[in-house]
Motif scaffolding. Structure first.
Motif, short mmCIF file in Angstrom:
data_model
loop_
_atom_site.label_atom_id
_atom_site.label_comp_id
_atom_site.label_asym_id
_atom_site.label_seq_id
_atom_site.Cartn_x
_atom_site.Cartn_y
_atom_site.Cartn_z
N ASP A 127 6.91 -16.08 0.42
CA ASP A 127 6.01 -17.19 0.74
C ASP A 127 4.65 -16.74 1.26
OD1 ASP A 127 7.46 -19.32 -0.09
OD2 ASP A 127 8.64 -19.40 1.76
N ILE A 128 4.25 -15.57 0.83
CA ILE A 128 2.89 -15.15 1.17
C ILE A 128 2.04 -15.46 -0.05
CG2 ILE A 128 1.41 -13.20 1.80
CD1 ILE A 128 3.93 -11.93 3.07
N LYS A 129 0.95 -16.19 0.19
CA LYS A 129 0.14 -16.60 -0.95
C LYS A 129 -0.76 -15.47 -1.44
CE LYS A 129 -0.22 -21.53 -0.48
NZ LYS A 129 -0.84 -22.27 0.61
N VAL A 130 -0.49 -15.00 -2.63
CA VAL A 130 -1.33 -13.96 -3.23
C VAL A 130 -1.52 -14.28 -4.70
CG1 VAL A 130 -0.77 -12.01 -1.72
CG2 VAL A 130 0.77 -12.60 -3.59
N PRO A 131 -2.62 -13.81 -5.26
CA PRO A 131 -2.78 -13.98 -6.71
C PRO A 131 -1.75 -13.10 -7.43
CG PRO A 131 -4.54 -12.62 -5.82
CD PRO A 131 -3.76 -13.12 -4.65
N LEU A 132 -1.36 -13.51 -8.62
CA LEU A 132 -0.36 -12.73 -9.35
C LEU A 132 -0.96 -11.51 -10.04
CD1 LEU A 132 2.23 -14.97 -11.15
CD2 LEU A 132 2.63 -13.07 -9.60
N ALA A 133 -2.17 -11.72 -10.55
CA ALA A 133 -2.73 -10.67 -11.40
C ALA A 133 -3.56 -9.69 -10.60
CB ALA A 133 -3.58 -11.32 -12.49
N VAL A 134 -2.90 -8.68 -10.05
CA VAL A 134 -3.61 -7.63 -9.33
C VAL A 134 -3.22 -6.32 -10.00
CG1 VAL A 134 -3.80 -6.44 -7.13
CG2 VAL A 134 -3.64 -8.91 -7.18
N ILE A 135 -4.19 -5.68 -10.68
CA ILE A 135 -3.78 -4.53 -11.48
C ILE A 135 -4.40 -3.21 -11.07
CG2 ILE A 135 -3.14 -5.87 -13.52
CD1 ILE A 135 -5.85 -5.16 -14.71
N SER A 136 -5.37 -3.23 -10.15
CA SER A 136 -5.95 -1.94 -9.77
C SER A 136 -5.81 -1.69 -8.28
CB SER A 136 -7.43 -1.88 -10.16
OG SER A 136 -8.18 -2.68 -9.28
N ASP A 137 -5.96 -0.43 -7.87
CA ASP A 137 -5.89 -0.05 -6.46
C ASP A 137 -6.83 -0.90 -5.62
OD1 ASP A 137 -4.78 2.02 -7.90
OD2 ASP A 137 -5.31 3.53 -6.40
N ASP A 138 -8.09 -0.96 -6.08
CA ASP A 138 -9.12 -1.64 -5.30
C ASP A 138 -8.80 -3.11 -5.10
OD1 ASP A 138 -10.32 0.76 -5.28
OD2 ASP A 138 -11.82 0.28 -6.82
N GLU A 139 -8.40 -3.75 -6.21
CA GLU A 139 -8.04 -5.17 -6.11
C GLU A 139 -6.94 -5.36 -5.10
OE1 GLU A 139 -7.61 -7.59 -9.94
OE2 GLU A 139 -7.80 -5.53 -10.63
N CYS A 140 -5.95 -4.46 -5.16
CA CYS A 140 -4.79 -4.58 -4.30
C CYS A 140 -5.20 -4.45 -2.83
CB CYS A 140 -3.77 -3.50 -4.68
SG CYS A 140 -2.22 -3.66 -3.82
N VAL A 141 -6.08 -3.48 -2.55
CA VAL A 141 -6.55 -3.30 -1.17
C VAL A 141 -7.24 -4.57 -0.70
CG1 VAL A 141 -8.18 -2.02 0.29
CG2 VAL A 141 -6.77 -0.80 -1.37
N THR A 142 -8.12 -5.12 -1.55
CA THR A 142 -8.86 -6.33 -1.18
C THR A 142 -7.91 -7.47 -0.86
OG1 THR A 142 -10.42 -5.58 -2.86
CG2 THR A 142 -10.82 -7.75 -1.91
N VAL A 143 -6.93 -7.68 -1.72
CA VAL A 143 -5.99 -8.79 -1.52
C VAL A 143 -5.21 -8.61 -0.23
CG1 VAL A 143 -3.89 -9.86 -2.42
CG2 VAL A 143 -5.79 -9.35 -3.96
N LEU A 144 -4.70 -7.39 -0.01
CA LEU A 144 -3.89 -7.15 1.19
C LEU A 144 -4.74 -7.32 2.45
CD1 LEU A 144 -1.64 -4.12 0.15
CD2 LEU A 144 -1.09 -6.56 0.16
N LYS A 145 -5.99 -6.88 2.37
CA LYS A 145 -6.89 -7.05 3.51
C LYS A 145 -7.04 -8.53 3.84
CE LYS A 145 -10.85 -4.59 3.25
NZ LYS A 145 -11.77 -3.64 2.60
N GLU A 146 -7.21 -9.32 2.80
CA GLU A 146 -7.36 -10.77 3.00
C GLU A 146 -6.15 -11.35 3.72
OE1 GLU A 146 -8.30 -12.74 -0.68
OE2 GLU A 146 -10.22 -11.66 -0.74
N ILE A 147 -4.94 -10.95 3.28
CA ILE A 147 -3.75 -11.52 3.92
C ILE A 147 -3.72 -11.13 5.40
CG2 ILE A 147 -1.26 -11.84 3.69
CD1 ILE A 147 -1.28 -10.13 1.26
N LEU A 148 -4.02 -9.86 5.65
CA LEU A 148 -3.94 -9.39 7.03
C LEU A 148 -5.03 -10.02 7.89
CD1 LEU A 148 -3.10 -5.65 6.28
CD2 LEU A 148 -1.52 -7.42 7.07
N GLU A 149 -6.22 -10.21 7.31
CA GLU A 149 -7.33 -10.85 8.03
C GLU A 149 -7.00 -12.28 8.39
OE1 GLU A 149 -9.97 -9.75 9.36
OE2 GLU A 149 -9.88 -7.71 8.54
#
Lengths: 285, 278, 283
Positions: free
Chosen positions: C255-277
């Motif tokens: 139940d953590i809202k994240v986009p499905l299409a994350v395919i690169s390292d950088d994108e992944c870091v950005t998304v995870l940062k957003e969740i943690l922020e």
């Protein structure tokens, strides 16, 4: 005493020629019986040389004890290739018999076993490689790439080595082929409890299978630690030309930017737990 | 080890010898070999030896490598020397030596013949090695192809032969490496190659030869496809990257060799009967 | 008009379409595209690739390259110089012993003027970053370098398109990176159409379009972001998905809202940062 004890092992190619290269430089470590060890390092780091020392193909300087016997000493190397089974890279390139049965039986036959014993071993090895008995009478040359590879591995397992050493067993296979050969290996390791040493360029394969990892760099042993300890030093791994799993880099980056996560993450499961913990931690703070 | 063979190897460089036209180099080498057999007196041999040393110097190839190329023939050289020293009849240099009842005489003529024979073999190998050391295999086959191209007129498939040579040269190191790998792998399965009688040894080769042939055929097939993809359609209408045009240095080299050749013949005639002709 | 076009392409190795290797394939590839064809062994991806420059000819249907029909014998040489092909085994496609002489092989076959060949060879080696090695023996190079020489050998034909059939399958990570970098450069700087056959998802993720093959059919044909959203489907046909995509998949289950299409390292870091922020902000 450990099953494998390596003390100050060195090896040079082309001694006395202008092309002299040090392939192993004073390496020491030991492996316990039943461990599943990974071996990583860039091309030319000495990985393949080390593997070939284990079964007596190369004669290094220093000491290499297998079950207490120093195989670097003269006359001790005899028969060591049956005790330490070595699967080369692209092993399917060594198939030569006209039937799969005969090819798997080649090793046991060289050991001088009886026909009955050979038959038992061929069937047992075949089972480990996940192939059906129907293919025994087929020519190895009409099999698919993945099947050939498994027949070749079975040919080494049939010698019932105490230690199984594999040089990139999954190289060039697609994800299905790779997963199935590694699954067979895990199964073999679990059931037989024999020591397995696996060399690979694929960090995910290493992460998923091994307990400890030998990291080679320019003929030297750089690290010999558990998986997560090794991946904690991802910066160093990258420096010496190795990949790390994608998530290891991602979490390293998060850590660098001051987020409360751990380093040395390499599986999706660990990552999920890490994120949840970090979120909870954030709330509590 | 299979890798130690240096004959036929090419060492890239930029020396005068490297830059000579391969066709000219082949012609000159042939001329030179003839010269070695024409030379009859010790004086002309001295001249030819000096000339060869100059060539080695000009090639900038380490003399060590040249010596290495002689290694496989060491036996033949020693054998010829011994044979000549003891078996050529003539004026003894010193009293016969008696070893275990055998009479050994070293004659003046024998010694001379031995020196000449050794020189001949050594120089022959040295210069032909120099040819392959300083000429890339491709340039060499190119040179042969072009020298033989007049034969096309009489329907000799010169291009096809040279293409086969090119590919063979390209794949020899690859196949040597592969052989070593297969041998190591079969040894790991308990194969032995140096035990037992002839038949057993021959049988032990099967586990090496079968995989090697299988792999060679696979490679051949893949290479054929790759060549087709690169628009290969035989020798007709093909151009070449390397254009060979004889230039000043080629003509000068030719003149030099002809001069040495002429000098040798002159020495042969002039010194006939004066300085130890053979 | 599409640069490469397959129309109802079906193919069986023994001409018996009841067990076809390719079934009714209709794809169009435009000039300048970077397309990855992804599939496990036996999915038909290599068979498809071999149709794109006339190594194999359709049992049924038609393939055209730059308007030329691959079944047309007369056009074959022209098709092959338009669409070059790199193969899996780096050793088995280098013809000549010396690097620059190998690169010259194709233009020599085409009967191009020697001065022009010289120019093309130098340019091609420069493009793949192998100028330093032009007089080296091809046999001594690393796998990645050999593949770059093979690519240079095609560039010397001045092709509009390069098809690569699992060019990195036999390479180590360093070699894979070298080759992928070269491929991307060819597409972005030289505007060469790239068709990359691979079973590595991280390589496919670098393309602008991914065609997923399974059992001789096209299963998905879209941008990498869209294709990797179908993690379950890809796994079911024996393909991997990037770890990041899998992580997103698992996080959603929590139940953590994240986009499905994350395919690169950088994108992944950005998304995870957003969740943690997010959590920090809500606190």
């Amino acid at each position: 005493m450990s099953q494998i004890e390596v003390k100050n092992l060195s090896y040079k190619y082309g001694v006395g020629t202008p092309f002299e290269v040090t392939a192993l430089d004073n390496i020491s470590f030991s492996v316990e019986k039943g461990e599943f060890i990974g071996l990583i390092g860039h091309t030319g780091s000495g990985k393949s040389t080390l593997l070939q020392c284990f079964n007596g193909l190369l004669k290094p300087e220093g000491e290499l004890y297998i079950d207490g016997v120093n195989i670097c000493e003269k006359n001790n190397a005899k028969g060591i290739c049956f005790k330490v089974g070595l699967v080369f890279q692209y092993p399917e390139h060594q198939l030569f018999e006209d039937t799969v049965y005969k090819d798997i039986a080649f090793g046991p036959k060289n050991m001088g076993l009886s026909e009955g014993e050979i038959k038992d071993r061929v069937c047992e090895a075949l089972k480990f490689s996940g192939l059906s008995e129907e293919i025994l009478e087929k020519s190895p040359f009409e099999l698919s790439g993945g099947q050939k590879r498994r027949v070749a591995v079975a040919g080494v397992i049939a010698m019932r080595p105490e230690i199984l050493v594999l040089d990139e067993p999954a190289a060039g296979l697609d994800p299905i082929g790779r997963d199935s050969i590694l699954a067979n290996l895990r199964e073999y390791h679990k059931k037989e409890g024999k020591t397995v040493i696996l060399s690979s360029h694929n960090m995910d394969d290493i992460a998923r299978n091994c307990e400890k990892v030998l990291v080679m760099n320019s003929a030297r042993l750089e690290m010999f630690e558990t998986i997560s300890e090794v991946f904690k030093r991802s910066e160093r791994l990258k420096e010496i030309g190795l990949d790390v799993p994608m998530l290891t880099s991602v979490f390293e980056e998060l850590l660098k930017e001051g987020y409360p996560v751990n380093s040395g993450i390499y599986t999706v499961e660990q990552a999920v737990n890490e994120i949840i913990a970090a979120k909870d931690g954030g709330k509590n703070a | 080890m299979l890798k130690d063979i240096t004959i036929g190897q090419f060492f890239p460089g930029d020396s005068l010898l490297h830059r000579l036209d391969p066709r000219m180099k082949i012609v000159l080498t042939v001329l030179y070999i003839v010269l070695l057999f024409v030379a009859k007196s010790i004086v002309s041999f001295a001249a030819v030896t000096v000339f060869s040393l100059i060539l080695v110097f000009l090639s900038k190839i380490s003399p060590k490598l040249i010596l290495k190329s002689l290694k496989p023939l060491l036996f033949i050289i020693v054998f010829t020397t011994v044979l000549n020293i003891f078996y050529v009849k003539g004026t003894p240099i010193f009293e016969p030596i008696d070893i275990l009842g055998w009479q050994f005489t070293i004659t003046y003529e024998g010694l001379l013949t031995a020196v000449v024979m050794v020189l001949r073999i050594t120089l022959l190998i040295t210069t032909t090695s120099l040819l392959t050391y300083t000429t890339s295999p491709i340039a060499l086959t190119d040179g042969i192809e072009r020298l033989l191209s007049p034969l096309n007129a009489v329907k000799v498939p010169v291009h096809e032969f040279s293409m086969m040579m090119t590919i063979a040269l390209r794949f020899i190191p690859t196949l040597i490496e592969e052989t070593e790998k297969i041998m190591a792998a079969q040894k790991s399965r308990g194969s032995t190659f140096s035990e037992g009688g002839l038949i057993k040894r021959a049988k032990a080769l099967i586990p090496i030869l079968v995989p090697l042939f299988v792999s060679a055929f696979r490679r051949a097939e893949e290479l054929a496809t790759a060549m087709e993809c690169r628009c290969y359609a035989g020798g007709k209408g093909r151009t070449r990257l390397k254009q060979y045009k004889l230039c000043a240095r080629d003509y000068i080299s030719l003149l030099t060799v002809i001069a040495v050749f002429a000098a040798t013949i002159a020495i042969n005639i002039l010194l006939q009967g004066i300085v130890f002709a053979i | 008009m599409a640069f490469i076009k397959t129309e109802n392409l079906s193919f069986a190795y023994d001409d018996d379409l009841s067990h076809a290797a390719l079934k009714n394939i209709n794809i169009e590839i435009n000039e300048g595209e970077f397309v990855a064809i992804l599939g496990h062994n036996g999915s038909g991806k290599s068979t498809l690739a071999k149709h794109l420059n006339g190594i194999l000819l359709p049992t049924e249907g038609r393939v055209t390259v730059d308007g030329m029909d691959t079944a047309d014998d007369e056009a074959l040489i022209k098709i092959r110089r338009t669409a070059g092909m790199v193969f899996q085994n780096p050793d088995n496609q280098i013809v000549a012993s010396i690097v620059e002489e190998d690169v010259a092989f194709a233009p020599e076959n085409l009967g191009i003027d020697p001065l022009e060949i010289r120019k093309r060879v130098d340019e091609a080696l420069e493009t793949v970053g192998m100028t330093k090695y032009k007089n080296h023996s091809a046999h001594m190079l690393s796998g990645g370098q050999k593949q770059r020489v093979a690519i240079a050998g095609l560039l010397a034909m001045k092709p509009k398109c390069i098809i690569l059939d699992e060019p990195t399958a036999m390479l180590d990570p360093k070699g894979r990176k070298e080759v992928m970098k070269t491929i991307k450069k060819l597409n972005s700087e030289e505007n060469i159409t790239i068709v990359l056959i691979t079973h590595y998802m991280d390589e496919a993720a670098k393309a602008k379009r991914v065609i997923v093959m399974n059992k001789g059919e096209v299963m998905l044909d879209d941008t990498p972001h869209y294709v990797f959203q179908n993690a379950g489907l890809l796994k079911s046909i024996g393909l991997d998905v990037p770890q990041s995509t899998e992580l997103m998949f698992e996080l959603r289950k929590q139940d953590i809202k994240v986009p499905l299409a994350v395919i690169s390292d950088d994108e992944c870091v950005t998304v995870l940062k957003e969740i943690l922020e997010e959590d920090r902000v809500t606190d």
